[in-house]
Design a protein around this motif. Structure first.
Motif: not given
Length: 274
Positions: A168, A171, A265
């Motif tokens: 995450h 991301t 995310s």
């Protein structure tokens, strides 16, 4: 015979094609690459380069040492489940490019007991300057880790993270990161126009400056903060711009934006969890 692992892509969209292009440009044998899709005419250019192409995902999986899942997260389960018997028989390394799909879910849909790597690439992979974060479950061997990193290094930087949760963060930093820079470029181009430049000139100067700054930062032993300080003379022009950014709370704004990205995310991962 080639000593390279056979790589099969389920899905041949932009990211898959970026990786395929990087592999071919770096001398990877086309005969060791498979690509499948739902429309054969969309695969014709890949077939012309010597790849194995078709619509039969199981045939590609049966040939694969590394099976790359390059389909949208929303259809991942329906793509994986018909591959279960083939994957159980062959046991390829599973490499997923899909955002939000946990290793455990992929393993479950493919029959359990699989070596699974999650990869969060980004769009500059299309020009071989990508940045990818990688996470491996406990079944991935050291050799498979080496093969994965080598594979993704053909389209840019590839780094491992130790915990799946950190995908995450990847991301937020690199997966979505190119859009942040594009947004900043948009703002600089518009500001340049307001200062009197024509749009083409403002755009050309902005893009070249972004490219040059990134190259300098990549090549230098100095940190970005040190490089900034080196070009920020006291009471100079650059200092005034930097102070304006700081007074507007740029650091806080960037932090808030990336926290929001990582939070979304996580939310999507929960929605997609089986």
């Amino acid at each position: 015979m080639s000593t390279q692992p056979t790589v099969a892509f389920i899905g041949a969209g932009n990211m898959a094609r970026a990786i395929i292009g990087g592999l071919l440009d770096n001398g990877y044998p086309a005969t060791q690459i498979w690509a499948t899709g739902t429309r054969p005419e969309k695969l014709a250019d890949l077939a012309a380069k010597g790849l194995h192409t078709g619509t039969d995902n199981n045939a590609a999986a049966a040939a694969a040492d590394i099976l790359i899942l390059a389909v949208k997260p929303q259809i991942m389960k329906q793509v994986c489940e018909p591959l279960r018997a083939t994957v159980e028989a062959k046991r390829p390394l599973i490499l997923s490019l899909a955002a939000g799909i946990a290793c455990d879910s992929l393993d479950l849909w493919l029959g359990n007991g699989n070596a699974v790597v999650r990869c969060m690439p980004n769009t500059p992979s299309q020009v071989q300057t990508g940045a990818s974060g990688l996470f491996a479950n406990a079944r991935v061997s050291e050799l498979q880790k080496q093969q994965t990193r080598q594979l993704m290094s053909h389209v840019g930087l590839a780094l491992w993270v130790e915990r799946e949760e950190l995908i995450h963060a990847v991301t937020a930093v690199s997966g979505s990161g190119p859009a942040y820079y594009f947004l900043f470029m948009e703002a600089m181009i518009s500001a340049g126009e307001k200062l009197g430049l024509d749009r083409d000139t403002a755009a050309a100067l902005t893009l070249q400056t972004a490219l040059g700054a990134a190259r300098m930062a990549s090549a230098s032993d100095l940190t970005p903060a040190q490089l900034r300080q080196a070009v920020t003379s006291p009471k100079g022009t650059t200092e005034q711009a930097i102070l304006a950014f700081q007074h507007a709370g740029l650091d806080t704004l960037v932090d808030d934006a990336m926290q929001a990205c990582a939070s979304r995310s996580r939310e999507l991962a929960e929605l997609l969890r089986d």
